[in-house]
Design a protein around this motif. Sequence first.
Motif, PDB file in Angstrom:
ATOM      1  N   GLY A 160       0.798  -1.225   0.000  1.00  0.00           N
ATOM      2  CA  GLY A 160       0.000   0.000   0.000  1.00  0.00           C
ATOM      3  C   GLY A 160       0.825   1.266   0.000  1.00  0.00           C
ATOM      4  O   GLY A 160       0.348   2.321   0.419  1.00  0.00           O
ATOM      5  N   TYR A 161       2.065   1.184  -0.495  1.00  0.00           N
ATOM      6  CA  TYR A 161       2.930   2.363  -0.579  1.00  0.00           C
ATOM      7  C   TYR A 161       2.845   2.938  -1.995  1.00  0.00           C
ATOM      8  O   TYR A 161       3.272   2.292  -2.952  1.00  0.00           O
ATOM      9  N   PRO A 162       2.298   4.146  -2.153  1.00  0.00           N
ATOM     10  CA  PRO A 162       2.109   4.722  -3.494  1.00  0.00           C
ATOM     11  C   PRO A 162       3.398   5.293  -4.085  1.00  0.00           C
ATOM     12  O   PRO A 162       3.561   6.501  -4.213  1.00  0.00           O
ATOM     13  N   VAL A 163       4.301   4.416  -4.452  1.00  0.00           N
ATOM     14  CA  VAL A 163       5.588   4.828  -5.025  1.00  0.00           C
ATOM     15  C   VAL A 163       5.698   4.243  -6.426  1.00  0.00           C
ATOM     16  O   VAL A 163       5.393   3.078  -6.651  1.00  0.00           O
ATOM     17  N   ASP A 164       6.161   5.065  -7.353  1.00  0.00           N
ATOM     18  CA  ASP A 164       6.291   4.655  -8.751  1.00  0.00           C
ATOM     19  C   ASP A 164       7.775   4.575  -9.106  1.00  0.00           C
ATOM     20  O   ASP A 164       8.520   5.530  -8.884  1.00  0.00           O
ATOM     21  N   THR A 165       8.191   3.448  -9.658  1.00  0.00           N
ATOM     22  CA  THR A 165       9.604   3.303 -10.048  1.00  0.00           C
ATOM     23  C   THR A 165       9.828   3.552 -11.536  1.00  0.00           C
ATOM     24  O   THR A 165      10.956   3.468 -12.012  1.00  0.00           O
ATOM     25  N   SER A 166       8.766   3.871 -12.269  1.00  0.00           N
ATOM     26  CA  SER A 166       8.891   3.994 -13.725  1.00  0.00           C
ATOM     27  C   SER A 166       9.776   5.163 -14.151  1.00  0.00           C
ATOM     28  O   SER A 166      10.288   5.168 -15.275  1.00  0.00           O
ATOM     29  N   SER A 167       9.981   6.127 -13.274  1.00  0.00           N
ATOM     30  CA  SER A 167      10.820   7.279 -13.634  1.00  0.00           C
ATOM     31  C   SER A 167      12.310   6.969 -13.525  1.00  0.00           C
ATOM     32  O   SER A 167      13.146   7.767 -13.958  1.00  0.00           O
ATOM     33  N   LEU A 168      12.647   5.828 -12.938  1.00  0.00           N
ATOM     34  CA  LEU A 168      14.059   5.479 -12.773  1.00  0.00           C
ATOM     35  C   LEU A 168      14.658   4.987 -14.092  1.00  0.00           C
ATOM     36  O   LEU A 168      14.084   4.134 -14.761  1.00  0.00           O
ATOM     37  N   ASN A 169      15.816   5.509 -14.436  1.00  0.00           N
ATOM     38  CA  ASN A 169      16.528   5.058 -15.630  1.00  0.00           C
ATOM     39  C   ASN A 169      17.668   4.149 -15.180  1.00  0.00           C
ATOM     40  O   ASN A 169      18.740   4.609 -14.800  1.00  0.00           O
ATOM     41  N   LEU A 170      17.423   2.847 -15.231  1.00  0.00           N
ATOM     42  CA  LEU A 170      18.386   1.873 -14.723  1.00  0.00           C
ATOM     43  C   LEU A 170      18.930   0.970 -15.819  1.00  0.00           C
ATOM     44  O   LEU A 170      19.610  -0.020 -15.538  1.00  0.00           O
ATOM     45  N   GLU A 171      18.654   1.322 -17.048  1.00  0.00           N
ATOM     46  CA  GLU A 171      18.928   0.423 -18.176  1.00  0.00           C
ATOM     47  C   GLU A 171      20.358  -0.083 -18.230  1.00  0.00           C
ATOM     48  O   GLU A 171      20.610  -1.253 -18.505  1.00  0.00           O
ATOM     49  N   ASN A 172      21.332   0.766 -17.961  1.00  0.00           N
ATOM     50  CA  ASN A 172      22.736   0.368 -18.097  1.00  0.00           C
ATOM     51  C   ASN A 172      23.415   0.108 -16.759  1.00  0.00           C
ATOM     52  O   ASN A 172      24.643   0.044 -16.681  1.00  0.00           O
ATOM     53  N   GLU A 173      22.620  -0.046 -15.713  1.00  0.00           N
ATOM     54  CA  GLU A 173      23.184  -0.229 -14.378  1.00  0.00           C
ATOM     55  C   GLU A 173      23.384  -1.709 -14.045  1.00  0.00           C
ATOM     56  O   GLU A 173      22.579  -2.547 -14.431  1.00  0.00           O
ATOM     57  N   HIS A 174      24.457  -1.980 -13.324  1.00  0.00           N
ATOM     58  CA  HIS A 174      24.649  -3.321 -12.771  1.00  0.00           C
ATOM     59  C   HIS A 174      23.711  -3.473 -11.576  1.00  0.00           C
ATOM     60  O   HIS A 174      23.176  -2.493 -11.050  1.00  0.00           O
ATOM     61  N   THR A 175      23.541  -4.680 -11.108  1.00  0.00           N
ATOM     62  CA  THR A 175      22.548  -4.964 -10.073  1.00  0.00           C
ATOM     63  C   THR A 175      22.733  -4.105  -8.828  1.00  0.00           C
ATOM     64  O   THR A 175      21.781  -3.464  -8.367  1.00  0.00           O
ATOM     65  N   TRP A 176      23.939  -4.086  -8.277  1.00  0.00           N
ATOM     66  CA  TRP A 176      24.131  -3.336  -7.022  1.00  0.00           C
ATOM     67  C   TRP A 176      23.914  -1.843  -7.233  1.00  0.00           C
ATOM     68  O   TRP A 176      23.276  -1.180  -6.413  1.00  0.00           O
ATOM     69  N   GLU A 177      24.415  -1.304  -8.337  1.00  0.00           N
ATOM     70  CA  GLU A 177      24.224   0.117  -8.619  1.00  0.00           C
ATOM     71  C   GLU A 177      22.739   0.430  -8.781  1.00  0.00           C
ATOM     72  O   GLU A 177      22.251   1.479  -8.341  1.00  0.00           O
ATOM     73  N   ALA A 178      21.997  -0.490  -9.388  1.00  0.00           N
ATOM     74  CA  ALA A 178      20.553  -0.311  -9.524  1.00  0.00           C
ATOM     75  C   ALA A 178      19.888  -0.296  -8.153  1.00  0.00           C
ATOM     76  O   ALA A 178      18.995   0.532  -7.892  1.00  0.00           O
ATOM     77  N   LEU A 179      20.328  -1.167  -7.258  1.00  0.00           N
ATOM     78  CA  LEU A 179      19.761  -1.189  -5.909  1.00  0.00           C
ATOM     79  C   LEU A 179      20.022   0.121  -5.166  1.00  0.00           C
ATOM     80  O   LEU A 179      19.158   0.623  -4.454  1.00  0.00           O
ATOM     81  N   VAL A 180      21.211   0.671  -5.351  1.00  0.00           N
ATOM     82  CA  VAL A 180      21.540   1.950  -4.717  1.00  0.00           C
ATOM     83  C   VAL A 180      20.593   3.048  -5.215  1.00  0.00           C
ATOM     84  O   VAL A 180      20.052   3.835  -4.425  1.00  0.00           O
TER      85      VAL A 180
END
Length: 199
Positions: free
Chosen positions: A128-148
């Motif tokens: 029930g947390y109204p947070v949207d992740t669609s604005s994040l540009n993670l296309e070229n990120e490695h897993t850990w960097e994406a998590l950060v």
Amino acid sequence: MGIFDRFKKRAPEAVAPVQPVAIEASPDIDYTPLIEMAKIISNGDAAAVADISLLVTDPDAFSVRHRSWLNDFGYEEHVAFSDVEVRDTFAYRLAGYETPFGFGAYIDWKEAPEEITAQLDVVLKNLGYPVDTSSLNLENEHTWEALVLIARHLEESDLKLAILDTESDCYHLYVVPTASFFRLVTLAASLDIRVHSAD
């Protein structure tokens, strides 16, 4: 990599059979902190808290109720839970790995960023947390960097990305209110479980 790999039955080897030894959970460890941890992680979901309460207060009854689920992971019947299995059972139950709960994400150490956000979007909705992740540009990120980057994004909504360490090459991710994060870390530490964030 499959989950609970360490508990999966191995193919028999050409040696004399050995009877399995039950490695019981330490009688010195009080697992009741897992109940409060479940409340924090599930945002107070009654069914999730009841499930973990059963694991803590009556592991035999938990084992009977979830026999099929445990069998799928190669967890032997009539063998007591070890401390590691209590921790991992907690982590996988709440993450929703073939369970009715979807309060966490289970990802590989080299998971594609779009898979991470896809899983976390479901978690955010379930909590029930109204947070949207669609604005994040993670296309070229490695897993850990994406998590950060995901963790920083969540912090804008006063949420923390909590990582429960199961000492494997995967991550169990949970989203908790920032105000509850330190309490979650403290409760986990009391059971020798590491919870940290990606920031």
